[in-house]
Design a protein around this motif. Structure first.
Motif, PDB file in Angstrom:
ATOM      1  N   ARG A 145     -18.911  -9.510 -36.849  1.00  0.00           N
ATOM      2  CA  ARG A 145     -20.306  -9.942 -36.751  1.00  0.00           C
ATOM      3  C   ARG A 145     -20.758 -10.032 -35.294  1.00  0.00           C
ATOM      4  N   LEU A 146     -19.866 -10.526 -34.436  1.00  0.00           N
ATOM      5  CA  LEU A 146     -20.228 -10.744 -33.042  1.00  0.00           C
ATOM      6  C   LEU A 146     -20.205  -9.459 -32.211  1.00  0.00           C
ATOM      7  N   THR A 147     -19.267  -8.557 -32.521  1.00  0.00           N
ATOM      8  CA  THR A 147     -19.118  -7.345 -31.706  1.00  0.00           C
ATOM      9  C   THR A 147     -19.698  -6.102 -32.373  1.00  0.00           C
ATOM     10  N   GLY A 148     -19.860  -6.144 -33.700  1.00  0.00           N
ATOM     11  CA  GLY A 148     -20.351  -4.978 -34.426  1.00  0.00           C
ATOM     12  C   GLY A 148     -19.304  -3.896 -34.607  1.00  0.00           C
ATOM     13  N   LYS A 149     -18.019  -4.227 -34.318  1.00  0.00           N
ATOM     14  CA  LYS A 149     -16.975  -3.211 -34.391  1.00  0.00           C
ATOM     15  C   LYS A 149     -15.623  -3.866 -34.628  1.00  0.00           C
ATOM     16  N   LEU A 150     -14.770  -3.181 -35.416  1.00  0.00           N
ATOM     17  CA  LEU A 150     -13.386  -3.602 -35.603  1.00  0.00           C
ATOM     18  C   LEU A 150     -12.482  -2.412 -35.337  1.00  0.00           C
ATOM     19  N   ALA A 151     -11.348  -2.661 -34.701  1.00  0.00           N
ATOM     20  CA  ALA A 151     -10.363  -1.610 -34.462  1.00  0.00           C
ATOM     21  C   ALA A 151      -9.659  -1.274 -35.775  1.00  0.00           C
TER      22      ALA A 151
END
Length: 201
Positions: A65-71
């Motif tokens: 939610r905070l970064t807009g991205k997951l590895a």
């Protein structure tokens, strides 16, 4: 393509490492106890796993939610924790959760090996922003990381099958991260040798 949003380093570290630290703390406090929930007795290890799963889900969703991205590794870890951790809680058997690192390391070793066989730079697609290198550098790093993940899978199997639960929890909480950090430190020369020139150089 939407750029990932920046968050404060301490918040990112808390969201990424907090659930594992919480698992360690709960286990160390409850490892000698038996907890009864809805008429079923659980060991301290299973209880710590029960706490860890929803906390990891919440922290991963917050990070997204905070970064807009997951590895990819974060997504794979979340799925495997929910599946194998859930099996351990459901069947009241810790071995499924202990096998989770083995499975994820074998998956990544297989993917990295496949990328080499297919001459694809999948690792570079994931890490190039943080570590810009030449194609030759990525090929070398991919091979080394595939071997690293295979070694970690073997190490995890040895520890959980032959040592105490406390030894395995210490290995998972401290040993595995330190091995990863040590791997990147040992490869510092590779990163320097194959680094792409910065703008203006």
């Amino acid at each position: 393509m939407t750029e990932p949003r920046k968050i404060k380093p301490w918040l990112k570290a808390t969201l990424e490492l907090g659930p594992l630290v919480l698992f360690f703390v709960v286990f160390m406090r409850m490892r000698e106890q038996t907890i009864t929930i809805a008429g079923t007795e659980y060991s301290g290890f299973i209880f710590a796993t029960l706490v860890f799963i929803p906390v990891l889900v919440a922290s991963t969703l917050a990070l997204w939610r905070l970064t807009g991205k997951l590895a990819p590794m974060q997504i794979a870890t979340l799925v495997l924790v929910v599946v194998f951790g859930g099996l351990s809680v459901w069947l009241n058997d810790p071995k499924f959760f202990k096998m989770k690192p083995t499975i994820i390391y074998l998956i990544f070793a297989g993917l990295l090996g496949a990328s080499l066989a297919l001459r694809r730079n999948w690792l570079g697609l994931v890490m190039a922003e943080a570590l810009p290198m030449s194609d030759a550098g990525w090929r070398i790093l991919t091979g080394r990381m595939a071997l690293l993940f295979l070694g970690l899978a073997v190490a995890n199997e040895f520890v959980w099958r032959n040592m105490s639960e406390t030894a395995w929890v210490n290995f998972k909480t401290f040993g595995l991260p330190l091995l990863m950090v040590g791997f990147f430190i040992l490869n510092a020369k590779l990163f320097e040798r194959h680094a792409l020139p910065k703008d203006g150089e």
